[in-house]
Design an enzyme around this catalytic site. Structure first.
Site, PDB file in Angstrom:
ATOM      1  CB  THR A  18      -0.915   0.028   1.250  1.00 39.80           C
ATOM      2  OG1 THR A  18      -1.573  -1.238   1.373  1.00 39.80           O
ATOM      3  CG2 THR A  18      -1.958   1.111   1.161  1.00 39.80           C
ATOM      4  CB  SER A 113       3.857   4.641   8.047  1.00 42.87           C
ATOM      5  OG  SER A 113       2.765   5.437   8.396  1.00 42.87           O
ATOM      6  CG  HIS A 114       1.040   3.151  10.995  1.00 46.55           C
ATOM      7  ND1 HIS A 114       1.089   3.447   9.654  1.00 46.55           N
ATOM      8  CD2 HIS A 114       0.470   1.940  11.089  1.00 46.55           C
ATOM      9  CE1 HIS A 114       0.558   2.454   8.963  1.00 46.55           C
ATOM     10  NE2 HIS A 114       0.174   1.521   9.810  1.00 46.55           N
ATOM     11  CE  LYS A 126       5.791   7.359   1.094  1.00 47.72           C
ATOM     12  NZ  LYS A 126       4.371   7.605   1.269  1.00 47.72           N
ATOM     13  CG  ASP A 277       2.291   8.519  11.199  1.00 41.84           C
ATOM     14  OD1 ASP A 277       2.518   9.721  10.959  1.00 41.84           O
ATOM     15  OD2 ASP A 277       2.334   7.622  10.328  1.00 41.84           O
ATOM     16  CG  ASP A 279       5.417   8.532   7.919  1.00 44.78           C
ATOM     17  OD1 ASP A 279       4.547   8.250   8.761  1.00 44.78           O
ATOM     18  OD2 ASP A 279       5.223   8.456   6.689  1.00 44.78           O
ATOM     19  CG  ASP A 281       1.988   9.819   6.701  1.00 47.79           C
ATOM     20  OD1 ASP A 281       1.971   9.316   7.835  1.00 47.79           O
ATOM     21  OD2 ASP A 281       2.148   9.142   5.658  1.00 47.79           O
ATOM     22  NE  ARG A 282      -1.366   5.895   9.306  1.00 45.21           N
ATOM     23  CZ  ARG A 282      -1.875   4.684   9.401  1.00 45.21           C
ATOM     24  NH1 ARG A 282      -2.390   4.281  10.559  1.00 45.21           N
ATOM     25  NH2 ARG A 282      -1.894   3.862   8.393  1.00 45.21           N
ATOM     26  CD  GLU A 364      -9.770   3.426   7.663  1.00 42.51           C
ATOM     27  OE1 GLU A 364      -9.660   3.269   8.894  1.00 42.51           O
ATOM     28  OE2 GLU A 364      -8.947   3.000   6.835  1.00 42.51           O
ATOM     29  CB  SER A 365      -5.937   4.584   8.059  1.00 45.47           C
ATOM     30  OG  SER A 365      -5.670   5.235   6.826  1.00 45.47           O
ATOM     31  CE  LYS A 376      -1.222   8.472   5.813  1.00 43.48           C
ATOM     32  NZ  LYS A 376      -1.480   7.284   5.016  1.00 43.48           N
ATOM     33  NE  ARG A 496      -5.563  -2.048   7.545  1.00 48.89           N
ATOM     34  CZ  ARG A 496      -4.676  -2.140   8.538  1.00 48.89           C
ATOM     35  NH1 ARG A 496      -5.072  -2.421   9.767  1.00 48.89           N
ATOM     36  NH2 ARG A 496      -3.390  -1.976   8.312  1.00 48.89           N
TER      37      ARG A 496
HETATM   38  C1  G1P Z   1      -2.940   1.357   5.862  1.00 43.38           C
HETATM   39  C2  G1P Z   1      -4.220   2.159   5.885  1.00 43.38           C
HETATM   40  C3  G1P Z   1      -4.305   3.020   4.637  1.00 43.38           C
HETATM   41  C4  G1P Z   1      -3.070   3.891   4.535  1.00 43.38           C
HETATM   42  C5  G1P Z   1      -1.816   3.041   4.608  1.00 43.38           C
HETATM   43  C6  G1P Z   1      -0.547   3.894   4.655  1.00 43.38           C
HETATM   44  O1  G1P Z   1      -2.923   0.505   4.746  1.00 43.38           O
HETATM   45  O2  G1P Z   1      -5.343   1.322   6.001  1.00 43.38           O
HETATM   46  O3  G1P Z   1      -5.466   3.793   4.696  1.00 43.38           O
HETATM   47  O4  G1P Z   1      -3.066   4.618   3.324  1.00 43.38           O
HETATM   48  O5  G1P Z   1      -1.842   2.230   5.783  1.00 43.38           O
HETATM   49  O6  G1P Z   1      -0.529   4.747   5.760  1.00 43.38           O
HETATM   50  P1  G1P Z   1      -3.331  -1.058   4.841  1.00 43.38           P
HETATM   51  O7  G1P Z   1      -2.464  -1.683   5.906  1.00 43.38           O
HETATM   52  O8  G1P Z   1      -4.763  -1.087   5.245  1.00 43.38           O
HETATM   53  O9  G1P Z   1      -3.086  -1.607   3.461  1.00 43.38           O
HETATM   54 ZN    ZN Z   2       2.678   7.514   8.282  1.00 45.51          ZN
END
Ligand code: G1P
Ligand code: ZN
Length: 543
Positions: A18, A113-114, A126, A277, A279, A281-282, A364-365, A376, A496
Site C-alpha cells: 500500500t 510509517s506508524h 518508498k 505517527d 513519519d 503524515d497521520r 479513515e486510517s 497526507k 480490516r
Molecule cells: C494502511 C491504511 C491506509 C493507509 C496506509 C498507509 O494501509 O489502512 O489507509 O493509506 O496504511 O498509511 P493497509 O495496511 O490497510 O493496506
Molecule cells: Zn505515516
C-alpha cells in the site's frame, strides 16, 4: 574514489505494498537487500543519471545507515543532486513539499510509517514521483519488475557524507545539499492558516497537548506550535525522535495514543489534543472529553474549509478512500462539491489533486491532507483544526455536535484482526468472494443485503484500473461493511473490517459508537465467518 559494479541476484518478495516496501529491519539489513531495491528504483524509473532527488526518513533504526547507502548508490548511478534533511530526517509531508518546492525528479522516503521501529521491528522505503506523491501502481510495478531481473548494482566507495552539517557537500561529483528539515515546511503552513488568530487563541489561555510519540513530528511541532505560535513550552510531549520511538507504537489512534486519550478524558483535560505517527503524515485529534473520528474530521474540515486563508476561495472537490466513512459525502452534497471514492492508499489521490478535481482528501486510517502537497499531513490537519477553533471560538464538542445536527452522523469503526495465519485469511476472503453473487436479498441481523461486490476503481483522470480493492456489503438501510486484507503489515495477514451506519434521528446522535454499530458487527461475522475461519472472536485493535 571509484564506482563499483557489484554483482547481485534478484531477491524474492521486493514487492511494494500500500505504501512502499516494508519489511522487518533485519531483512533490510541483509547484504544487498537495500542496494538491490534502490537500484531497482533507478532502473524501474528509467535511470537516475542527471536527476535530482529528495532523501530523508522518519529517523527510525537503520535510517542513517540506509541514507548513506542510498547516497552512494545515487552517485554511482549518475544522479546530479540530492537534497537531504539534516541527520537524514524528513517527515513524509516535508519530503513531499521539498520535492515540489525544488521541482525535483522525485524522492526516496525511509519509513515504515506508524509501524514500530528498532532492530526487531519494521523498516520501509518508498519512491515518490515529481508531483511529490507516492509512486502510482504502474511505477511500483516497474520497480518490482526491475527487482526480478537485477544482475548488479552500482555503488560509490566514497566515505560517508556528514549529514549533520547543513550546506553543500560533494559525493563523487554528485551534489548533496543538507537542509533544515523543518523551515520550508513551516513556511508553507504559515501561508495556509491564520497564524495570528491561532496565536491569539493560545495567548488567551487555550490549552493544548501534542503527543509526537517519540517520532519525527517532534521538531516540527515544537517549531510551529511552540516557537511560532506561542504555545507554552512543554505542551509538545515525546518531542525527541528516537530510533525505536522510545518503545512506543507511533500510531495516533485511541489504542496506541492511550496516554493522550486518558489526559483528554481526565479531570484537567486541555482544550485540544493531537498526535502524529512515525513519519508525520497521520493525525488524531481529540477535544476535552470528545474524540474526533478521522472520517468525521475530514467532514468537519471540508465544511469549515473557507475559514482557513489557504482555502478561503472554496474547495474544488473532496475525495475519500472507499472504506472511509461517508460523512464528507454529505458535506459535499450540501456544498455542491464533487466527491470521489478511491481505493485505500494515498497514491490514488494524486491524479485527482494534480488535475485540480479535489482539494481535500482523507482516509479513515487517521490520514487527512490537501493539494498543498501530495501526501497526507498530520500537523497540517492539527493546524487546520486550530484555525477553525480560533475562528469559531467554540469547543471541539460544540463543533462536532453542530456538525452532526446539521448533516446527520455516520457512525464508523474499524476492527483489525492482526497477524492471522495467511492461509486462513486467504481462505476467508475466497469464501466471501464466492458468496457475493448470492448475498443480495438475504436477511442478516434484521437487515437486508442490498448489494455486495469487490471494489474496482477506474481512475477518472488517467483511466488506470485497480481491481480487488475490498469487499463491500451494503444493507437496505444504508449501513455498510467493508472487508480487506492490509497491504502494509509485515507479519501474517491483517484483516480490516470497516463498519458504518448513518443516523439522523436527533435522539440517536450521541450513542456509543460500538453500541450503535453492534448489529453490523454481528452481521460481519455472520456473513464472513471471521471466527470460524481465523479462530479469532474479537479484534486486536478497534479504532
Ligand atoms: C494502511 C491504511 C491506509 C493507509 C496506509 C498507509 O494501509 O489502512 O489507509 O493509506 O496504511 O498509511 P493497509 O495496511 O490497510 O493496506
Ligand atoms: Zn505515516
Amino acid at each position: 574514489m571509484t564506482v563499483l559494479t557489484a554483482p547481485t541476484a534478484p531477491i524474492a518478495g521486493q514487492k511494494p505494498g500500500t505504501s512502499g516496501l516494508r519489511k522487518k529491519t533485519r531483512v533490510f539489513q541483509q547484504a544487498g537487500y537495500l542496494e538491490n531495491f534502490v537500484q531497482a528504483i533507478f532502473d524501474g524509473i528509467g535511470s537516475a543519471a542527471g536527476k535530482t532527488y529528495v532523501l530523508g526518513g522518519d529517523g527510525r533504526y537503520f535510517n542513517a545507515e540506509a541514507a548513506q547507502i542510498i547516497l552512494k548508490l545515487a552517485a554511482a548511478n549518475g544522479a546530479a543532486r540530492i537534497i537531504v534533511g539534516q541527520g537524514a530526517i524528513l517527515s513524509t509531508p516535508a519530503a513531499s513539499h521539498l520535492i515540489r518546492l525544488n521541482k525535483t525528479d522525485g524522492g526516496i522516503i525511509l519509513s515504515a510509517s506508524h509501524n514500530p521501529g528498532g532492530p526487531d521491528e519494521d523498516f520501509g522505503i518508498k519512491f515518490n514521483t515529481p508531483n511529490g506523491g507516492p509512486a502510482p501502481e504502474a511505477v511500483t510495478e516497474a520497480i518490482f519488475d526491475a527487482t526480478t531481473v537485477l544482475t548488479a548494482y552500482r555503488i560509490s566507495d566514497a566515505p560517508d557524507v556528514d549529514l549533520d552539517a547543513i550546506g553543500r557537500h560533494d559525493l563523487d561529483g554528485m551534489i548533496v545539499d543538507v537542509v533544515d528539515p523543518v523551515s520550508d515546511y513551516a513556511a508553507l503552513m504559515e501561508t495556509l492558516f491564520d497564524f495570528p488568530a491561532i496565536r491569539a487563541m493560545f495567548a488567551d489561555g487555550f490549552r493544548m497537548r501534542f503527543d509526537a510519540m517519540c517520532a519525527v513530528t517532534g521538531p516540527y511541532a515544537r517549531d510551529i506550535l511552540e516557537r511560532r505560535l506561542g504555545l507554552p513550552e512543554g505542551s509538545v510531549i515525546n518531542a525527541t525522535p528516537l530510533p525505536d520511538f522510545g518503545g512506543m507504537h507511533p500510531d495516533p489512534n485511541p489504542v496506541w495514543a492511550k496516554a493522550l486519550m486518558d489526559e483528554m478524558f481526565g479531570g484537567q483535560a486541555p482544550d485540544f489534543g493531537a498526535a502524529s505517527d512515525g513519519d508525520g503524515d497521520r493525525n488524531m485529534v481529540v477535544g476535552a472529553g470528545i474524540y474526533v473520528g478521522p472520517s468525521d474530521s475530514l467532514a468537519v474540515l471540508a465544511a469549515n474549509a473557507t475559514l482557513a486563508p489557504g482555502y478561503a476561495k472554496g474547495l474544488a472537490g473532496v475525495a475519500r478512500s472507499m472504506p472511509t466513512g461517508a460523512a464528507v459525502d454529505r458535506v459535499a452534497d450540501a456544498l455542491g462539491l464533487r466527491c470521489f471514492e478511491t481505493p485505500t492508499g494515498w497514491k490514488f489521490f494524486g491524479t485527482l489533486l494534480d488535475a485540480g478535481l479535489a482539494t481535500l482528501c482523507g482516509e479513515e486510517s487517521f490520514g487527512t491532507g490537501s493539494d498543498h502537497i501530495r501526501e497526507k499531513d498530520g500537523l497540517w490537519a492539527v493546524l487546520f483544526w486550530l484555525n477553525i477553533l480560533a475562528v469559531r471560538k467554540q469547543t471541539v464538542a460544540e463543533i462536532l455536535t453542530d456538525h452532526w445536527a446539521r448533516y446527520g452522523r455516520n457512525y464508523f469503526s474499524r476492527h483489525d484482526f492482526e497477524a492471522i495465519d495467511n492461509t486462513a485469511a486467504d481462505g476467508m476472503m475466497t469464501a466471501l468472494r464466492a458468496q457475493l453473487p448470492t448475498l443480495p436479498g438475504t436477511l442478516v441481523e434484521g437487515m437486508t443485503v442490498a448489494s455486495a461486490d469487490d471494489f474496482s476503481y477506474v481512475d477518472p483522470v488517467d483511466g488506470a484500473t485497480s481491481v480487488n480493492q475490498g469487499i463491500r456489503i451494503r444493507f437496505d438501510d444504508g449501513s455498510r461493511i467493508v472487508m480487506r486484507l492490509s497491504g502494509t503489515g509485515t507479519a501474517g495477514a491483517t484483516l480490516r473490517v470497516y463498519l458504518e451506519r448513518f443516523e439522523d434521528d436527533p435522539a440517536q446522535l450521541a450513542l456509543d459508537v460500538q453500541a450503535a454499530l453492534a448489529p453490523i458487527i454481528r452481521a460481519a461475522d455472520a456473513i464472513a465467518g471471521i471466527a470460524a475461519h481465523t479462530g479469532r472472536t474479537a479484534p486486536d485493535v478497534i479504532t
